[in-house]
Write a protein that holds these residues in place. Sequence first.
Motif, short mmCIF file in Angstrom:
data_model
loop_
_atom_site.label_atom_id
_atom_site.label_comp_id
_atom_site.label_asym_id
_atom_site.label_seq_id
_atom_site.Cartn_x
_atom_site.Cartn_y
_atom_site.Cartn_z
N ARG A 222 0.83 -1.19 0.00
CA ARG A 222 0.00 0.00 0.00
C ARG A 222 0.87 1.25 0.00
O ARG A 222 2.04 1.22 0.37
CB ARG A 222 -0.92 0.01 1.22
N GLU A 223 0.27 2.33 -0.42
CA GLU A 223 0.91 3.64 -0.36
C GLU A 223 -0.07 4.60 0.29
O GLU A 223 -1.27 4.38 0.26
CB GLU A 223 1.34 4.13 -1.74
N THR A 224 0.46 5.66 0.87
CA THR A 224 -0.39 6.62 1.57
C THR A 224 0.22 8.00 1.49
O THR A 224 1.46 8.15 1.44
CB THR A 224 -0.59 6.22 3.05
N LEU A 225 -0.63 9.01 1.50
CA LEU A 225 -0.15 10.39 1.51
C LEU A 225 0.47 10.77 2.84
O LEU A 225 1.02 11.87 2.97
CB LEU A 225 -1.30 11.34 1.17
N ASN A 226 0.41 9.87 3.82
CA ASN A 226 1.12 10.09 5.08
C ASN A 226 2.60 9.73 4.97
O ASN A 226 3.34 9.84 5.95
CB ASN A 226 0.48 9.28 6.21
N ASN A 227 3.01 9.26 3.80
CA ASN A 227 4.41 8.94 3.57
C ASN A 227 4.77 9.35 2.15
O ASN A 227 4.40 8.67 1.19
CB ASN A 227 4.65 7.44 3.78
N VAL A 228 5.45 10.49 2.01
CA VAL A 228 5.69 11.09 0.70
C VAL A 228 7.17 11.41 0.55
O VAL A 228 7.83 11.89 1.48
CB VAL A 228 4.85 12.38 0.53
N LEU A 229 7.69 11.14 -0.65
CA LEU A 229 9.05 11.52 -1.01
C LEU A 229 8.99 12.34 -2.29
O LEU A 229 8.37 11.93 -3.27
CB LEU A 229 9.91 10.27 -1.23
N PHE A 230 9.63 13.50 -2.29
CA PHE A 230 9.71 14.29 -3.52
C PHE A 230 11.07 14.97 -3.59
O PHE A 230 11.77 15.11 -2.59
CB PHE A 230 8.57 15.31 -3.61
N ARG A 251 13.16 15.27 -0.15
CA ARG A 251 12.34 15.65 1.02
C ARG A 251 11.43 14.47 1.35
O ARG A 251 10.61 14.04 0.54
CB ARG A 251 11.50 16.88 0.69
N LEU A 252 11.60 13.91 2.54
CA LEU A 252 10.77 12.81 3.03
C LEU A 252 9.90 13.31 4.16
O LEU A 252 10.39 13.89 5.13
CB LEU A 252 11.65 11.66 3.51
N ALA A 253 8.59 13.10 4.03
CA ALA A 253 7.64 13.52 5.06
C ALA A 253 6.71 12.35 5.38
O ALA A 253 5.94 11.92 4.51
CB ALA A 253 6.83 14.73 4.59
N GLU A 254 6.80 11.84 6.60
CA GLU A 254 5.96 10.71 6.98
C GLU A 254 5.25 11.00 8.30
O GLU A 254 5.74 11.73 9.16
CB GLU A 254 6.78 9.43 7.10
N HIS A 255 4.06 10.41 8.45
CA HIS A 255 3.24 10.54 9.65
C HIS A 255 2.67 9.17 9.98
O HIS A 255 2.50 8.32 9.10
CB HIS A 255 2.08 11.52 9.44
N ASP A 256 2.35 8.96 11.23
CA ASP A 256 1.65 7.74 11.61
C ASP A 256 0.30 7.68 10.92
O ASP A 256 -0.35 8.71 10.69
CB ASP A 256 1.44 7.68 13.12
#
Length: 482
Positions: A222-230, A251-256
Amino acid sequence: MAAIRDAWRQGVVAIMLGGAGMLGASGVANAQSLPASPASSTEKPGQEETAPTKDDDGLLVTAAIRARYETVGGRPSPDVAAAEQAFLVRTGIALEYGPGPLTIGGELVDSRGYGIGTRTQIDNGDINALELPQAYLKLRLDPGATPLGLASVEGGRFLINLGSGRLVATDEYRNTVTGFTGVRFDFKPTRSTGVSLFYVMPQEHLPSGDAEVRRNVVRFDRETLNNVLFGAHITQKQALGAGQVELAYYRLAEHDSPGRATADRRLQTIDARFSRSAQDCGFDYDLEGAYQFGRASESMRADATNAPVKAGFVHAAAGFTFGGAIKPRLGLFYDYASGNGRQAGAGGTLHRFDTLFGSRRDDFGPSGTYAALARRNISAPGVRFEAKPADRFEVLTDYRGIWLASRYDGFYDLTDPTGRSGRFAGQQVEGRLRYWVIPNRLRLESNFAVLFKGAFLRNVPEAVARKASTVRFLETNLLVTF
């Protein structure tokens, strides 16, 4: 949405399997095959000249299966058994069709493990049964169609290989692949300049439970917008002579999210590289450095403190390839990646470098049940020898000494927060023998590693297998490509 997504993936799987059967029966597949994962480029990421070519109808078909047996003994971590054996199999098939500017493609990969014990180091980074890491559309635009020169836009699920592969890559040696879902834009304003821009969600390997992983349970990633790399990656060839310059920002931005705990990483990484590839009777070099900053938690526990991050890594290597029939290369190298200090986790700044989605094998040796070295808390110089005694036979071996960048951070899943166990972790000798029994079709390979334990691994309080002075690893694999 989840039901629709799963139905889409199952439909693509069915189409790929059906298409593969028809193509195999009709003998249409004329493209050069690559190691499984078939569409994953090569173990040297980013080298387009090694990619397979389509046939006259714009069709690309690659398929491969690799079976690997490995055994390890003397591991010091208390979280896993000191000795372990594993049998891993990876099967892949990739299809791509695009006679014109628009291309559609997909890849099915089945990564399984057998004979895996309960106290194993193998996890869902090594086992991922029946997955679809790629299902994409790609539009290629001729130089005259845009002011940016040759350009392409890709959307869907795909693999990414950028630069050296130390930060974002598909690791050919690993039993699984890491896919991304999103969009990517590439353009070449000149023949020597290339730019890649991307916004993607890393695919999370499922299942995550140890028992399900050992049983090869099938669950779609699965993928989720709570874990994004750009980010962006820029390449300039023939810069400063024969060298190549690369600059990148990630830029890596992840959330639970429900069912998924994270370290809440908000990391920015600036990377620069200057390199020249190996060539006959000449020097080569590779100098790369990255600075990482932002915020993260030291662990994925709910009560972990989110703290500032300041970290970095450096890779420096130089070598010379001699003439003659076997083309021997002798090189020196050094790897440094920062580690946490005494106050990490207690409100202090975190200094442990995060390699994001980088590849391990080329710099640090085998992963799998061994996986001793990684791009964190390490200061390790060494020497490497490579040769090609015959067209079908390749040899690689290297030696390095291993020190901790910080005596207060961990190595091989062991940490002495007092720092009294010292910084010297040991010495590693590792290498690879590779023989193509049938060129481009059947390959026999063996990887080995011996880690001579230093003072840190002998003295750290939690270490096990103390009577073993070494960690010993041996692996043999057979790859069949179609």
